[in-house]
Write a protein that holds these residues in place. Sequence first.
Motif, PDB file in Angstrom:
ATOM      1  N   MET A 257       0.807  -1.326   0.282  1.00 18.71           N
ATOM      2  CA  MET A 257      -0.223   0.204   0.440  1.00 18.71           C
ATOM      3  C   MET A 257       0.815   0.990  -0.088  1.00 18.71           C
ATOM      4  O   MET A 257      -0.041   3.037  -0.050  1.00 18.71           O
ATOM      5  CB  MET A 257      -1.082   0.076   1.357  1.00 18.71           C
ATOM      6  CG  MET A 257      -1.642  -1.065   1.318  1.00 18.71           C
ATOM      7  SD  MET A 257      -2.862  -1.448  -0.422  1.00 18.71           S
ATOM      8  CE  MET A 257      -4.299   0.166   0.318  1.00 18.71           C
ATOM      9  N   THR A 258       2.412   1.022   0.282  1.00 18.30           N
ATOM     10  CA  THR A 258       2.864   2.409   0.096  1.00 18.30           C
ATOM     11  C   THR A 258       3.221   2.580  -0.845  1.00 18.30           C
ATOM     12  O   THR A 258       3.691   4.588  -0.927  1.00 18.30           O
ATOM     13  CB  THR A 258       4.199   2.088   1.778  1.00 18.30           C
ATOM     14  OG1 THR A 258       4.807   0.861   1.236  1.00 18.30           O
ATOM     15  CG2 THR A 258       3.619   1.828   2.844  1.00 18.30           C
ATOM     16  N   LEU A 259       3.373   2.507  -1.815  1.00 16.24           N
ATOM     17  CA  LEU A 259       4.370   3.170  -3.124  1.00 16.24           C
ATOM     18  C   LEU A 259       2.706   3.399  -3.847  1.00 16.24           C
ATOM     19  O   LEU A 259       2.033   2.641  -4.350  1.00 16.24           O
ATOM     20  CB  LEU A 259       4.979   2.085  -4.103  1.00 16.24           C
ATOM     21  CG  LEU A 259       6.004   1.727  -3.117  1.00 16.24           C
ATOM     22  CD1 LEU A 259       6.976   0.493  -3.838  1.00 16.24           C
ATOM     23  CD2 LEU A 259       6.912   2.618  -3.521  1.00 16.24           C
ATOM     24  N   ASN A 260       3.433   4.222  -4.548  1.00 14.49           N
ATOM     25  CA  ASN A 260       1.904   4.659  -4.974  1.00 14.49           C
ATOM     26  C   ASN A 260       1.814   4.271  -6.336  1.00 14.49           C
ATOM     27  O   ASN A 260       2.871   4.140  -6.967  1.00 14.49           O
ATOM     28  CB  ASN A 260       2.128   5.992  -5.968  1.00 14.49           C
ATOM     29  CG  ASN A 260       0.358   7.074  -6.513  1.00 14.49           C
ATOM     30  OD1 ASN A 260       0.069   5.850  -7.516  1.00 14.49           O
ATOM     31  ND2 ASN A 260       0.308   8.274  -6.074  1.00 14.49           N
ATOM     32  N   PRO A 261       0.531   3.719  -7.005  1.00 16.10           N
ATOM     33  CA  PRO A 261       0.288   2.609  -8.020  1.00 16.10           C
ATOM     34  C   PRO A 261      -0.195   3.087  -9.149  1.00 16.10           C
ATOM     35  O   PRO A 261       0.726   2.232  -9.909  1.00 16.10           O
ATOM     36  CB  PRO A 261      -1.157   1.387  -7.461  1.00 16.10           C
ATOM     37  CG  PRO A 261      -1.707   1.909  -6.079  1.00 16.10           C
ATOM     38  CD  PRO A 261      -1.000   3.365  -6.165  1.00 16.10           C
ATOM     39  N   VAL A 262       0.082   4.195  -9.225  1.00 15.49           N
ATOM     40  CA  VAL A 262      -0.195   4.771 -10.329  1.00 15.49           C
ATOM     41  C   VAL A 262       0.791   5.662 -11.178  1.00 15.49           C
ATOM     42  O   VAL A 262       1.122   6.165 -12.115  1.00 15.49           O
ATOM     43  CB  VAL A 262      -1.006   5.372 -10.998  1.00 15.49           C
ATOM     44  CG1 VAL A 262      -2.694   4.178 -10.872  1.00 15.49           C
ATOM     45  CG2 VAL A 262      -1.297   6.787 -10.684  1.00 15.49           C
ATOM     46  N   LEU A 263       2.340   5.527 -10.139  1.00 13.53           N
ATOM     47  CA  LEU A 263       3.761   5.822 -10.436  1.00 13.53           C
ATOM     48  C   LEU A 263       4.324   5.548 -10.292  1.00 13.53           C
ATOM     49  O   LEU A 263       5.074   4.882 -10.278  1.00 13.53           O
ATOM     50  CB  LEU A 263       4.137   7.236  -9.300  1.00 13.53           C
ATOM     51  CG  LEU A 263       3.020   8.151  -9.625  1.00 13.53           C
ATOM     52  CD1 LEU A 263       3.070   9.388  -8.127  1.00 13.53           C
ATOM     53  CD2 LEU A 263       2.147   9.316 -10.181  1.00 13.53           C
TER      54      LEU A 263
ATOM     55  N   TYR B 184       6.592   0.113 -12.601  1.00  6.38           N
ATOM     56  CA  TYR B 184       5.077   0.344 -11.843  1.00  6.38           C
ATOM     57  C   TYR B 184       5.352  -0.339 -10.787  1.00  6.38           C
ATOM     58  O   TYR B 184       6.310  -1.790 -10.786  1.00  6.38           O
ATOM     59  CB  TYR B 184       4.378   0.367 -12.373  1.00  6.38           C
ATOM     60  CG  TYR B 184       3.628   1.326 -13.101  1.00  6.38           C
ATOM     61  CD1 TYR B 184       3.511   2.890 -13.274  1.00  6.38           C
ATOM     62  CD2 TYR B 184       4.342   1.184 -14.672  1.00  6.38           C
ATOM     63  CE1 TYR B 184       3.168   3.880 -14.031  1.00  6.38           C
ATOM     64  CE2 TYR B 184       4.362   2.462 -15.597  1.00  6.38           C
ATOM     65  CZ  TYR B 184       4.276   3.985 -15.562  1.00  6.38           C
ATOM     66  OH  TYR B 184       3.626   4.485 -16.006  1.00  6.38           O
TER      67      TYR B 184
ATOM     68  N   HIS C  76       3.442  -2.601  -9.349  1.00  9.52           N
ATOM     69  CA  HIS C  76       2.564  -3.855  -9.385  1.00  9.52           C
ATOM     70  C   HIS C  76       3.399  -5.485  -9.896  1.00  9.52           C
ATOM     71  O   HIS C  76       3.242  -5.787  -9.967  1.00  9.52           O
ATOM     72  CB  HIS C  76       0.823  -3.619  -9.720  1.00  9.52           C
ATOM     73  CG  HIS C  76       1.415  -3.933 -11.458  1.00  9.52           C
ATOM     74  ND1 HIS C  76       1.543  -2.602 -11.746  1.00  9.52           N
ATOM     75  CD2 HIS C  76       1.322  -4.391 -12.244  1.00  9.52           C
ATOM     76  CE1 HIS C  76       2.037  -2.726 -13.152  1.00  9.52           C
ATOM     77  NE2 HIS C  76       1.744  -3.537 -13.625  1.00  9.52           N
ATOM     78  N   GLN C  77       4.691  -4.769 -10.299  1.00  7.31           N
ATOM     79  CA  GLN C  77       5.863  -5.007 -11.085  1.00  7.31           C
ATOM     80  C   GLN C  77       7.056  -6.040  -9.635  1.00  7.31           C
ATOM     81  O   GLN C  77       7.595  -6.704  -9.802  1.00  7.31           O
ATOM     82  CB  GLN C  77       6.580  -4.309 -12.195  1.00  7.31           C
ATOM     83  CG  GLN C  77       5.148  -4.060 -13.349  1.00  7.31           C
ATOM     84  CD  GLN C  77       6.035  -3.867 -14.197  1.00  7.31           C
ATOM     85  OE1 GLN C  77       6.120  -2.327 -13.871  1.00  7.31           O
ATOM     86  NE2 GLN C  77       6.019  -3.959 -15.350  1.00  7.31           N
TER      87      GLN C  77
END
Lengths: 324, 328
Positions: free
Chosen positions: A101-107, A151, A153-154
């Motif tokens: 949750m801590t990293l922004n998924p779209v950046l 990103y 999610h990878q």
Amino acid sequence: MNAVLQVENLRTHFFTKAGVVKAVDDVSFSVERGKILGLVGESGSGKSMTGYSIMGLIDAPGKIVDGRILLNGENIIGLKHEQWRGLRGNRVAMIFQDPMMTLNPVLRIDTQMIEAIQAHEKISSVNARERCRAALVRVGIASADERLNSYPHQFSGGMRQRVAIAIALLNKPDVIIADEPTTALDVTIQGQILFEMQALCRDSGTALIWITHDLSVVAGLADHIAVMYAGKVVEYGSVAKVLDAPLHPYTQGLLASVPSRNRRGQPLKQIPGMTPSLLEIGSGCAFRERCPYRMPDCEATPPLSPHAAHRQVRCFHPVTGHSA
Amino acid sequence: MLSYTLRRLFQSGFVLLMMSFLVFVGVYAIGNPVELLINPQADDAERLRATIAMGLDKPFYAQYLAFLGTASTGDFGRSFVFNVPALSLILQKLPATIELALFATMIAVVVGIPLGLIAGLKPDSFVGRAIMALSIIGFSLPTFWVGLVLIMFFSVHLGWLPSNGRGDTVDVLGIPVSFLTWDGLTHLFMPAFNLALFKLSLLIRLTRSGTREALLQDYVKFARAKGLSNTRVIGVHVLKNIMIPIVTVIGLEFGSVIAFAIVTETIFAWPGTGKLLIDSINQLDRPVIVAYLLVIVSLFIFINFLVDVVYSVLDPRVRLGAQSGGGH
Ligand SMILES: Nc1ncnc2c1ncn2[C@@H]1O[C@H](COP(=O)(O)OP(=O)(O)O)[C@@H](O)[C@H]1O
Ligand code: SF4
Ligand SMILES: [Mg+2]
């Protein structure tokens, strides 16, 4: 004294519609350069809010109502917004519990890393990127160049937490607050990250506050330990002393509930009763409903008082006197 | 990705076919246009001649197949009323409708997103509550009523804004537009605002709830913990996340903006397809009605397709998922 961070009588309260929640209520401890402090306590005891208070990240209805936070000797409570922002991620960094949750998924990772440097110094994106790459390598991420373009999610959970750690290290902070950073990871990765963090902080001289509800994690990691209960630090001292001879009945109970090698075969003891609600908590020792050593004078609130060399305990009847 | 696109195209074709059938059946069921078009004193022979000329003597399925055959070449027949190809009539009016819909969407975006952001950042403040109250009003007032009130106030009472027509237009690439002349702009403003009001309220709510949700996320806390300025946290971290649902909704709602334009165009006598549709229904001008509905459906399908593309550009999880899917 070469304490980088000293927290003195910190109180952070939440003024909710239902009443005042004393999430942090008289917390004191200090950490030295390159040392690790374990901040231990059950869920809801105020560990995270202590961390957020140091970061200046307490949002309404919460407010730091009392105490001092000395960073390199300077009290940072009462700093202007912009000054405190300049410290965040720069002199004091924080890592959170859930790496998913801590990293922004779209950046992209590089965006999220470079901005962390550029928030604090004028530096070209190319140079900043190079520092990010080096930071990723330091936390053990292979093919860092390629990873910078990815990103969140990878990445796996463990990898994401490594990225978060790399971000925390970027500006060589004086203090890193790690809020249960391995709780969400599986055990092998937990061990690796624990070990690496320890090495990274020792090497760079960064002080580390490791928040956890798990005493066994702290045992192998920390130099000092602060045990929290119901918003208060109830015991503080070196790990060896506190774990060998706990002074506070709560610390003693916690220790008895941890599986250990030299007590193999003995049943684990649970502390009876429940953590009190921090909403409108009254005076008196907060642990008294569960304490086997309770006496009539425990209806008053015990102060955190020195006990032997470099040890502090918040109890009228510390365990030494009993046959523990 | 290719198979996905092909599947989408196939689905779109099927939807179009279904729509053509439904539209044809629906329209076929209403009245007999011959009665409206020929002289009431005309005799039976003349009536029959008109019926045959319009192809209305053939059985229903033959009419439908004939229609499909010619429609697939872009020929929807000639308007009974204007005696010009129905499609060209629609296409001639379409720019006015699209201009109105685009302008309305722009108003909704430019006003709605910032207001929603403010309401989301300060939900308990006076301003935040006032914005929400406005959006509730915008949601619940009927479009035609608001349109009439606007005309009463700004045209009749104050005399500031004209209440009907497109005003002066200039041609851009052969298409007449209003927004490039001052007169045209004054004509455009009121109907566009009227049409925008509902979407504006929708966007306020969407942005507000998206903002409130995003603010609770760990990634926002982590962004703040890095020492980023508020401007960057909100302008980049929060906004980029909430833009995904917002852009999707704006895109999907664009079709309904065009559909709702029927009401607005009628009130403000805006010479677009919506007004043409109402006129055509009144005159039972079947080819025009059918052509309108099918053009609008095609537009819907095309917009949905565009939204999918934009969505995948905005959300890396979708984009990269689709790429690796294509590799299999
Ligand atoms: N926004 C809030 N409003 C009211 N109470 C809060 C708020 N945030 C945290 N608290 C309270 O603060 C207490 C301590 O929380 P926390 O520091 O997260 O505990 P820990 O990290 O030790 O599990 C909890 O009892 C929680 O109910
Ligand atoms: S003060 Fe009393 S009740 Fe509290 S921990 Fe000590 S002995 Fe137990
Ligand atoms: Mg916590």
